[in-house]
Design a protein around this motif. Sequence first.
Motif, short mmCIF file in Angstrom:
data_model
loop_
_atom_site.label_atom_id
_atom_site.label_comp_id
_atom_site.label_asym_id
_atom_site.label_seq_id
_atom_site.Cartn_x
_atom_site.Cartn_y
_atom_site.Cartn_z
N LEU A 96 -24.95 -6.82 -1.24
CA LEU A 96 -23.71 -7.48 -0.84
C LEU A 96 -23.48 -8.77 -1.61
O LEU A 96 -22.40 -9.34 -1.57
CB LEU A 96 -23.78 -7.77 0.66
N ALA A 97 -24.52 -9.23 -2.34
CA ALA A 97 -24.41 -10.53 -3.01
C ALA A 97 -23.24 -10.63 -3.98
O ALA A 97 -22.52 -11.63 -3.97
CB ALA A 97 -25.73 -10.85 -3.72
N PRO A 98 -23.00 -9.64 -4.84
CA PRO A 98 -21.87 -9.81 -5.76
C PRO A 98 -20.53 -9.84 -5.03
O PRO A 98 -19.59 -10.49 -5.49
CB PRO A 98 -21.95 -8.58 -6.68
N VAL A 99 -20.46 -9.18 -3.88
CA VAL A 99 -19.23 -9.20 -3.10
C VAL A 99 -18.98 -10.60 -2.57
O VAL A 99 -17.87 -11.15 -2.66
CB VAL A 99 -19.34 -8.19 -1.95
N ARG A 102 -17.98 -12.85 -5.41
CA ARG A 102 -16.61 -12.60 -5.86
C ARG A 102 -15.61 -13.20 -4.89
O ARG A 102 -14.60 -13.77 -5.28
CB ARG A 102 -16.38 -11.10 -5.98
#
Lengths: 228, 233, 425
Positions: A96-99, A102
Amino acid sequence: MGLKDVLPGSGPSATSGGIFGAGSPTFLTSKVDWIINWGRRNSLWPMPFGTACCAIEMMASAASNYDLARFGMERMSFSPRQADVLICAGRVPYKLAPVLRRIWDQMPQPKWCISMGACASSGGVFDVYSMVQGIDTIIPVDVYIPGCPPRPEGLIYGLMMIQEKIRQESLTKHFEHRAEDPALVALPRASDLEVVGLTGPFGNSTQQEQLTGGVAVRAESPSDDLLS
Amino acid sequence: MTEEKKSGLDAIDEGPTASDAATPTGGGTAGDPADHASVQGLMAQFSDAVMRHRVNAGDQHVVWIDAARSHEMLTWLRDDPDQLYDMMSDVTGLDYGGGRPVEVVYQMYSTTHKHILRLRCELPLDALEIDSVCDLWKSANWLEREVYDLFGVTFKGHPDLRRILMPDDYAEGHPLRKDFPLRGRFSRAEQTRRALNQEVERYYLAEDLDTGLVPQEAPTAEVRRAEDAGGDL
Amino acid sequence: MSQKTLEINVGRQEMGADGLPVPSPIAPFDIPEPDIGTEHMLINIGPQHPATHGVLRLVCELDGETVKKVVPHIGYLHSSFEKLGEYRTWNQIVPLTDRMDYLAPLIYNCAYVMSVEKLMGIEVTERCKVVRVILMELDRIFGHLLWLGTTAIDVGAFTPFLYSFQERERIYKMHESLTGARITTSATRVGGMMADLPEGWIDQLKHFLDTFPDTLAEVHHLLTGNLIHIGRTQGIGAISAADAINYGFTGPNLRASGVDYDLRKDRPYYDYETYDFEVPVGEHGDCYDRYLCRMEEMKQSVSLLRQAIDRLPGGPINVEDPNISLPSKTDAMSDMESMIHHFKLITDGIPAPEGDCYLGIEASKGELGMYLVAEEGSTKPIRWRVRPPSFVNLSVIPKLAEGHLVSDLIMINASLDIVLGEIDR
């Protein structure tokens, strides 16, 4: 000639003076600051990035009993483009980190971040292969709210701390506080060494700046022993 | 399990240990197959493929079966009028560690006859493959994907065998195996860097779409595999 | 493109001399569909989205607003509970269980220790059984209330959300007076409970039971006969009984399709067969039937709770075996043997016999199974597997949503009552 040049204390006009005169904040700038900060802190639109149990407590805070509406925060903005404060409520795995990153990048300035709960602040109970050990490795955090989950009163206290932080802001220092480098979009906020420092035992402690012994930043993880 | 420890806390830190039982029985009591109609039926129908039968936790019948014939036996269990196991409650994996085979555990229930049964198939570590039962029970689809993701067991004939809980390009291995450390194989910095380098759009594979029309020009699975093989992992 | 026939009746049909209706000048006539090139759109819903009930990602292929295909992606909340469990002793896993289904934590607490107790062959006291039934039914109402609030808000009805959260606040207070925590209760231990019911807790519960049915009736009044709600839910996401069983549906989702399978009746535990309650079974398997099943279940839980309160016996709450339950603090501080037992139980844990145990119970979302594997004398599980009902329920969404509109997809997702914490574990 942008705003940067006319505000005192910044840019080439630091000594030459701009619209409001040279030098540190004047009576006029402090009144302007006061009005702007008053408006900002009393109408924060939260961006609820709720993942797990803390999200339920956040929903309970927004419901009738604890009522975030009295702080001007009932309009939970689910679009980051229209949000002021990102409340990261719940555990954040690496998937979930890139979400999260972003969504943080999509929020326009001025923006603040609240890390609600133990899992968002430091990984919580989950010191495991899949869990981000504190979202401050990914995005800059303003207020940490401890608890598992924190009571709605705790969340409200954290929001009031953000309000306090906003109260002390100043347009003269705005560009220092809010500067964002476009080149850093979607990259981790913390450097490798900082990540190691933040994710080690007691990594988030304010008493400790360095891990004892240090852990090398290499691709292989250290042994499974808790106290290495 | 009964070694002397320095302190109880070490026992917690050390985590799971390999089994030191030479020939484990699988627990419980020997049990009488006559107590459970399906066990009797299985032993009568597939006598050579039933390896062991135990009764665990008081009244739970567990049967170890030969993994090579699992699909045949499960089909019989679903279709035979006396068995009629129409619900596959759970498919999961089990790794004891220490070189012991990885097991796939099936938990089944019959809504008509109202009986439950647990089947375990042992898979040798160098051949972690078993036939998929997706064609028999649709509930096994995601359950088998999870066993693949977390244990590395390949299900032959599965329509869509890819990772489900971990990111598609997860490179550290299969997490629930006993030789996988709790905090992962890479350092936290490396994990953070890889996490943020994930392309969130990579899930739009052309194979996901029926039409073949790909509005956003997502690469096909072959292109992805070529990228992963040739490019930086 | 395809030809479509559109019949328009304007006013009343005039009858001509031959007894046949006079054809109206503008009806019926054919409207040819305009020849425009169309493509299917790819839309991404989530993982951060208010209507996905958690961090769920639905990649939809849309033809206009109709869903042609939807692929759910999960794993955005994977916290590896099962791996963590292998590093914890039997009682240390209890706090982990609250964080999986955070909407009905007591059910998970109870399910886990029930499975451990079955593995070890421990029989809990009568009082403990009834208390656990009370807690499980209370949390069934708790979980269904959140489902009600969030489902209503997904279709635009904001009021039931506030009503259900107000009722949940009262249950939060009860959680808090029992365990000290609102959500993450960790109320059970192997062999019993963390603590007995405090004084006045049963009165608090009775007061809740007296006033809760009125709120439920109000929400019924708002939603059940509401034409908008009916239009949004009837006929949407229907699944047949045979399909539902094959897909592994359990809980109210399965019962709405007409299958009478409730673990409290079919594989009873804790004397559920002696309680007098009905299990609502639907007919069409659509969202409306699932809604009705859950509303009725809440009513039945109220009745179950009243019965359980009436039969609550006295006596000890924990098993009186010093190798399993912690001795009281006064004993541990005064008696050497108790202190040793206390020390061993906390530091080492309870040794288990070799074997495995799968126990399925009826959680608010479906069949919650806890599968434990232990070796001889182990104080930690070799494998702790949670069979989450929502995991299997969610896998059916591609089949349910095909052919419906995007807004129906949201409704179907809401009606399945999923919680990502247990799906991703």
